[in-house]
Structures are given as structure tokens and as C-alpha cells.
Design an enzyme around this catalytic site. Structure first.
Site, short mmCIF file in Angstrom:
data_model
loop_
_atom_site.label_atom_id
_atom_site.label_comp_id
_atom_site.label_asym_id
_atom_site.label_seq_id
_atom_site.Cartn_x
_atom_site.Cartn_y
_atom_site.Cartn_z
CG HIS A 18 90.81 18.74 25.23
ND1 HIS A 18 90.84 20.05 25.66
CD2 HIS A 18 89.50 18.46 25.01
CE1 HIS A 18 89.60 20.54 25.69
NE2 HIS A 18 88.77 19.59 25.30
CE LYS A 42 81.02 24.30 24.48
NZ LYS A 42 82.13 23.34 24.50
NE ARG A 91 84.05 16.00 29.82
CZ ARG A 91 83.89 17.27 29.55
NH1 ARG A 91 84.74 18.15 29.99
NH2 ARG A 91 82.87 17.68 28.82
CB SER A 129 87.74 24.40 27.82
OG SER A 129 88.42 23.44 27.05
O1 PNS Z 1 84.72 20.77 22.46
P1 PNS Z 1 83.26 20.85 22.08
O2 PNS Z 1 82.80 22.29 22.06
O3 PNS Z 1 82.39 19.97 22.92
O4 PNS Z 1 83.19 20.27 20.58
C1 PNS Z 1 81.97 20.26 19.87
C2 PNS Z 1 82.24 20.17 18.35
C3 PNS Z 1 83.08 21.37 17.91
C4 PNS Z 1 83.00 18.89 18.06
C5 PNS Z 1 80.87 20.16 17.64
O5 PNS Z 1 80.17 21.33 17.96
C6 PNS Z 1 81.01 20.03 16.12
O6 PNS Z 1 81.23 18.95 15.62
N1 PNS Z 1 80.90 21.19 15.41
C7 PNS Z 1 81.04 21.25 13.98
C8 PNS Z 1 79.70 21.51 13.30
C9 PNS Z 1 78.94 20.22 13.06
O7 PNS Z 1 79.40 19.33 12.39
N2 PNS Z 1 77.75 20.15 13.65
C10 PNS Z 1 76.87 19.02 13.46
C11 PNS Z 1 77.24 17.83 14.32
S1 PNS Z 1 76.26 17.85 15.76
#
Ligand code: PNS
Length: 162
Positions: A18, A42, A91, A129
Site C-alpha cells: 500500500h 470483510k 498485483r 493485509s
Molecule cells: O482494500 P480493499 O478492501 O480491497 O478496498 C476495497 C474498497 C474499500 C476500496 C471498496 O470496497 C470500496 O470502494 N468501498 C466503498 C463502498 C463503495 O463505494 N462501493 C461501491 C464501489 S464497488
């Protein structure tokens, strides 16, 4: 015009992968907002406050990086902050489908928002993570996976989960 971008994620906890993407974004754009977002699929190990504090400490030396948390849609958050793009790391190929889906969803919710993908450095291609949590919980060495200044905090916090 000043270009602000968002690096969103769960950061549960932040890894060197990150940090690499965030600092590379900071060298390409005027300002980076690291947004700690709730990922409803999650169950986090660290609270939002803990995740934010770890990021603050690891990125304290950068003037143009700001840490925020947000509980809602990334597309709305980008509108609120005036961000022009979302920057994410890619990745292995296995990231692609999910990231593509999120990028298209965000584009549909906020057509002005672009998504920029940076290629992960080879040494971080298989870092996540979840891997950090698994190794630390089983008392393994996470020195190569997380920033040195927050290593002990992460290790201590995760060894409690055994
Ligand atoms: O580190 P991660 O868990 O892969 O990140 C995922 C994240 C938090 C960026 C994604 O779940 C997100 O954007 N969540 C916010 C809610 C949202 O906007 N959802 C719709 C877009 S798919």
C-alpha cells in the site's frame, strides 16, 4: 488546477505494498487522500481508528498525503473532496476482475471520476493485509511486509488474537 487523487482501501492493516502505491501516487499528483473505507464484504481485525492511526504514523513524512476515513460510497466521497481520480495498485491477474468491476461501478455512479491503476512492484505482488494477519497471528516474521515504524504495534495487536 490542483490535482487531488484518492487511494482507497480497507488497510486492515496497511502493508508496504500500500505504502509503495500511495507514495508513488504522491509523486505523480498534487495531493493524495488516503481514504479508509468500510468494505462490507470483510470483517476487519483493526478498528477504523486503529487503521487510520497506523497510516498516519507510516506516512507522517509526506506533506501532500492526508489520511481520512469515510463510511459510504467512494463515488460520493470523490465528489465531496473534488478528487479527479482514484489510484489503485494492481498485483496479480486475480485482482483484475474485481478492480475492473469497482472501476466501472464508480464510473457509472460518478462519470467525472477516473480510475488509475499502478502496477505493483514485483516484490509486493503476493503481499496482502490478509497474509500479514495470517503470518503475524501464527507468530511469523512480518518485517518485510509492513513499515518498520508500525511493525511492533501490528505484531503486538495481532498476537493478541491467537
Ligand atoms: O482494500 P480493499 O478492501 O480491497 O478496498 C476495497 C474498497 C474499500 C476500496 C471498496 O470496497 C470500496 O470502494 N468501498 C466503498 C463502498 C463503495 O463505494 N462501493 C461501491 C464501489 S464497488
Amino acid at each position: 488546477m490542483e490535482r487531488t487523487v484518492i487511494c482507497p482501501g480497507s488497510f486492515d492493516p496497511v502493508t508496504l505494498g500500500h505504502i509503495d502505491i500511495i507514495t508513488r501516487a504522491a509523486s505523480m499528483f498534487d495531493k493524495v487522500i488516503v481514504a479508509v473505507l468500510v468494505n462490507s464484504s470483510k470483517q476487519p481485525s483493526f478498528t477504523i481508528e486503529e487503521r487510520t492511526a497506523l497510516l498516519e504514523k507510516a506516512l507522517s513524512g509526506y506533506d501532500n498525503i492526508e489520511i481520512q476515513s469515510f463510511d459510504g460510497l467512494l463515488a460520493d466521497y470523490a465528489r465531496q473532496t473534488g478528487a479527479t481520480a482514484v489510484v489503485k495498485g494492481l498485483r496479480a491477474m486475480s485482482d483484475f476482475e474485481y478492480e475492473f468491476q469497482m472501476s466501472l461501478t464508480n464510473k457509472s455512479l460518478n462519470p467525472e471520476l477516473e480510475t488509475v491503476f499502478l502496477t505493483s512492484r514485483a516484490e509486493y505482488m503476493y503481499l496482502s493485509s490478509s497474509i500479514v494477519k495470517q503470518v503475524a497471528t501464527l507468530n511469523g516474521d512480518i518485517t518485510n511486509f509492513v513499515p518498520e515504524c508500525i511493525h511492533d504495534e501490528i505484531k503486538k495487536r495481532l498476537s493478541k488474537n491467537v
